[in-house]
Each structure stands twice: as C-alpha cells, then as structure tokens.
Design a protein around this motif. Structure first.
Motif, PDB file in Angstrom:
ATOM      1  N   LEU A 129      71.634 111.716  -0.311  1.00  0.00           N
ATOM      2  CA  LEU A 129      70.870 112.907   0.055  1.00  0.00           C
ATOM      3  C   LEU A 129      70.147 113.478  -1.165  1.00  0.00           C
ATOM      4  N   HIS A 130      70.772 113.401  -2.343  1.00  0.00           N
ATOM      5  CA  HIS A 130      70.088 113.805  -3.577  1.00  0.00           C
ATOM      6  C   HIS A 130      68.902 112.886  -3.853  1.00  0.00           C
ATOM      7  N   LEU A 131      69.078 111.595  -3.626  1.00  0.00           N
ATOM      8  CA  LEU A 131      67.964 110.661  -3.806  1.00  0.00           C
ATOM      9  C   LEU A 131      66.817 111.041  -2.865  1.00  0.00           C
ATOM     10  N   ALA A 132      67.142 111.294  -1.608  1.00  0.00           N
ATOM     11  CA  ALA A 132      66.119 111.707  -0.638  1.00  0.00           C
ATOM     12  C   ALA A 132      65.443 113.001  -1.088  1.00  0.00           C
ATOM     13  N   ARG A 133      66.227 113.929  -1.655  1.00  0.00           N
ATOM     14  CA  ARG A 133      65.671 115.201  -2.141  1.00  0.00           C
ATOM     15  C   ARG A 133      64.661 114.965  -3.257  1.00  0.00           C
ATOM     16  N   THR A 134      64.986 114.095  -4.206  1.00  0.00           N
ATOM     17  CA  THR A 134      64.059 113.854  -5.312  1.00  0.00           C
ATOM     18  C   THR A 134      62.788 113.167  -4.813  1.00  0.00           C
ATOM     19  N   LEU A 135      62.926 112.287  -3.842  1.00  0.00           N
ATOM     20  CA  LEU A 135      61.745 111.653  -3.250  1.00  0.00           C
ATOM     21  C   LEU A 135      60.903 112.678  -2.494  1.00  0.00           C
ATOM     22  N   ALA A 136      61.562 113.614  -1.815  1.00  0.00           N
ATOM     23  CA  ALA A 136      60.835 114.672  -1.109  1.00  0.00           C
ATOM     24  C   ALA A 136      60.067 115.543  -2.104  1.00  0.00           C
ATOM     25  N   SER A 166      63.202 119.460   1.071  1.00  0.00           N
ATOM     26  CA  SER A 166      63.935 119.227  -0.179  1.00  0.00           C
ATOM     27  C   SER A 166      65.050 120.251  -0.341  1.00  0.00           C
ATOM     28  N   ASP A 167      64.810 121.485   0.078  1.00  0.00           N
ATOM     29  CA  ASP A 167      65.873 122.497   0.044  1.00  0.00           C
ATOM     30  C   ASP A 167      67.007 122.121   0.999  1.00  0.00           C
ATOM     31  N   PHE A 168      66.637 121.678   2.204  1.00  0.00           N
ATOM     32  CA  PHE A 168      67.655 121.259   3.175  1.00  0.00           C
ATOM     33  C   PHE A 168      68.483 120.115   2.601  1.00  0.00           C
ATOM     34  N   LEU A 169      67.829 119.128   2.006  1.00  0.00           N
ATOM     35  CA  LEU A 169      68.551 117.966   1.483  1.00  0.00           C
ATOM     36  C   LEU A 169      69.498 118.364   0.350  1.00  0.00           C
ATOM     37  N   PHE A 170      69.122 119.357  -0.454  1.00  0.00           N
ATOM     38  CA  PHE A 170      70.024 119.853  -1.493  1.00  0.00           C
ATOM     39  C   PHE A 170      71.263 120.479  -0.870  1.00  0.00           C
ATOM     40  N   VAL A 171      71.048 121.378   0.085  1.00  0.00           N
ATOM     41  CA  VAL A 171      72.180 122.038   0.748  1.00  0.00           C
ATOM     42  C   VAL A 171      73.026 121.011   1.497  1.00  0.00           C
ATOM     43  N   ALA A 172      72.375 120.056   2.168  1.00  0.00           N
ATOM     44  CA  ALA A 172      73.106 119.020   2.907  1.00  0.00           C
ATOM     45  C   ALA A 172      73.931 118.157   1.970  1.00  0.00           C
ATOM     46  N   SER A 173      73.425 117.891   0.774  1.00  0.00           N
ATOM     47  CA  SER A 173      74.193 117.082  -0.182  1.00  0.00           C
ATOM     48  C   SER A 173      75.460 117.824  -0.602  1.00  0.00           C
ATOM     49  N   ARG A 174      75.355 119.107  -0.818  1.00  0.00           N
ATOM     50  CA  ARG A 174      76.540 119.896  -1.159  1.00  0.00           C
ATOM     51  C   ARG A 174      77.515 119.932   0.019  1.00  0.00           C
ATOM     52  N   TYR A 175      76.977 120.107   1.198  1.00  0.00           N
ATOM     53  CA  TYR A 175      77.802 120.124   2.405  1.00  0.00           C
ATOM     54  C   TYR A 175      78.531 118.786   2.567  1.00  0.00           C
ATOM     55  N   ALA A 176      77.823 117.682   2.297  1.00  0.00           N
ATOM     56  CA  ALA A 176      78.425 116.349   2.405  1.00  0.00           C
ATOM     57  C   ALA A 176      79.466 116.104   1.314  1.00  0.00           C
ATOM     58  N   ASN A 177      79.431 116.897   0.265  1.00  0.00           N
ATOM     59  CA  ASN A 177      80.430 116.817  -0.808  1.00  0.00           C
ATOM     60  C   ASN A 177      81.608 117.724  -0.488  1.00  0.00           C
ATOM     61  N   ASP A 178      82.131 117.581   0.715  1.00  0.00           N
ATOM     62  CA  ASP A 178      83.270 118.383   1.155  1.00  0.00           C
ATOM     63  C   ASP A 178      82.976 119.873   0.968  1.00  0.00           C
ATOM     64  N   LYS A 179      81.798 120.265   1.454  1.00  0.00           N
ATOM     65  CA  LYS A 179      81.335 121.657   1.381  1.00  0.00           C
ATOM     66  C   LYS A 179      81.332 122.186  -0.051  1.00  0.00           C
ATOM     67  N   GLY A 180      80.943 121.321  -0.969  1.00  0.00           N
ATOM     68  CA  GLY A 180      80.801 121.705  -2.371  1.00  0.00           C
ATOM     69  C   GLY A 180      82.001 121.409  -3.236  1.00  0.00           C
ATOM     70  N   VAL A 181      83.143 121.092  -2.646  1.00  0.00           N
ATOM     71  CA  VAL A 181      84.359 120.828  -3.424  1.00  0.00           C
ATOM     72  C   VAL A 181      84.178 119.631  -4.356  1.00  0.00           C
ATOM     73  N   GLN A 182      83.456 118.604  -3.904  1.00  0.00           N
ATOM     74  CA  GLN A 182      83.247 117.391  -4.700  1.00  0.00           C
ATOM     75  C   GLN A 182      81.962 117.436  -5.531  1.00  0.00           C
ATOM     76  N   ASP A 183      81.273 118.575  -5.555  1.00  0.00           N
ATOM     77  CA  ASP A 183      80.055 118.663  -6.354  1.00  0.00           C
ATOM     78  C   ASP A 183      80.346 118.311  -7.809  1.00  0.00           C
ATOM     79  N   VAL A 184      79.430 117.603  -8.420  1.00  0.00           N
ATOM     80  CA  VAL A 184      79.515 117.276  -9.840  1.00  0.00           C
ATOM     81  C   VAL A 184      78.600 118.266 -10.555  1.00  0.00           C
ATOM     82  N   LEU A 185      79.192 119.153 -11.324  1.00  0.00           N
ATOM     83  CA  LEU A 185      78.425 120.219 -11.959  1.00  0.00           C
ATOM     84  C   LEU A 185      77.965 119.848 -13.360  1.00  0.00           C
TER      85      LEU A 185
END
Length: 192
Positions: A129-136, A166-185
């Motif tokens: 989803l991050h890849l899709a966001r950067t392409l968007a 691109s905003d949706f894909l960013f939020v969706a990527s966080r959501y797909a990361n266990d609602k942000g728990v798995q986010d890499v900061l």
C-alpha cells in the motif's frame, strides 16, 4: 464497454499509442505517462490485495478503487471534451472524491495519532500500500504538470481524486499494520 478480441495490433510499433478518441500520441507523451502511472498504482493495489483478503472492508475498498482507477485512466485518455469508445465520456466525479474522504476518515478514526513519520514496511499489505501511495504521488505530479499545460486539459476531479487516493493509501497502510501497531517509525538521526 470495451471489447478486446485481439491483444496485439502492431499500431504501436512506430512508438505511438492511441487515445480514446483515436488521436495518436508518442508513448512518452505526458498524458500517456500520467495514465500509465495510474495503471502502475492499480497493479500495486492488486498486489496489496493478495494480503488484504482477510479484511473484507479494506479489501472491498481497494477493489472499488481499482475500478475507479480505470474510470480515471479513461478520463485521462480522453482529452478535452472528447468522447470515449461508444460515444460516452467517462469522467471521475466529485462523488468518488467524497467517498474516498469518508473512507479516509473511517479508517483513520481507528488509528492512534502519529508522533513520527512512518517508514514503508510492517506487514506485506502495508508495504504494498505504501508502494501504491508513492506511485499515486508520482501520478499526481504528472497530472498536475499536464493540467498546467495550456494545450492540454484535465477533468476537474482527476487531480483531487489522485490526491485523496494517496492519503487513503497512507491511512490504509497504517490500518493494514494492525491499526498502526506494526508501523515502522522513522527515528531521526539514529544512525549518525
């Protein structure tokens, strides 16, 4: 409706491709690059969907977006007030932009506020989803340039849709990361 009986036509062997109204343009033309990049976004979302099948809501949104991206590509492939195949002009609408905004708000409501930038990663779904966001974002830059050219035109909601996407894909990527728990900061300056 599009009917594809023959996949190769040889008409592009001279380095040109056809727009929806029949006009031929060089394959490196900015308009072709713009809708080609939208196609790349769609492909990256398709890969992400291999990893979102377990989340019916997110996967349904991504499926809808993939279909909307074909609408957007058709819009870009029909410059000016031209008509597409069959005479109808397919355009992206404000309704599609509003739907994206509502989905961004819906998914974002389940996420903790960020205290750092997010690095692409975590789960496979989030990474794609991050890849899709950067392409968007790249598509957005190309479309903005196309819109600014005096000899070109872009439907009013195309740029808005890609910006929200691109905003949706960013939020969706966080959501797909266990609602942000798995986010890499991002940890600024950590490796100095």
């Amino acid at each position: 409706m599009v009917k594809l009986n023959k996949i190769y036509t040889r008409t592009g062997d001279d380095g040109t491709t056809g727009l929806a109204g029949g006009e031929r343009r060089k394959k490196y033309d900015l308009r072709i690059a713009a809708y080609g990049t939208i196609d790349e976004v769609n492909a990256a979302i398709g890969i992400a969907r291999l990893h979102t099948a377990g989340d019916a809501g997110l996967d349904a949104d991504l499926s809808r977006i993939q279909n909307d991206l074909f609408d957007l590509g058709a819009d870009l492939a029909t410059p000016g007030k031209g008509q597409g195949p069959g005479g109808a002009r397919l355009t992206v609408t404000a309704k599609q932009v509003t739907w994206l905004e509502a989905e961004i708000d819906r998914f974002n409501a389940e996420l903790s506020p960020l205290k750092s930038f997010v690095l692409p990663g975590g789960s496979a779904a989030a990474a794609y989803l991050h890849l899709a966001r950067t392409l968007a974002r790249r598509a957005e830059r190309l479309i903005a340039e196309l819109k600014d050219r005096p000899d070109e035109s872009v439907s009013s909601d195309v740029l808005k849709y890609v910006n929200r996407l691109s905003d949706f894909l960013f939020v969706a990527s966080r959501y797909a990361n266990d609602k942000g728990v798995q986010d890499v900061l991002w940890r600024p300056g950590e490796n100095r």
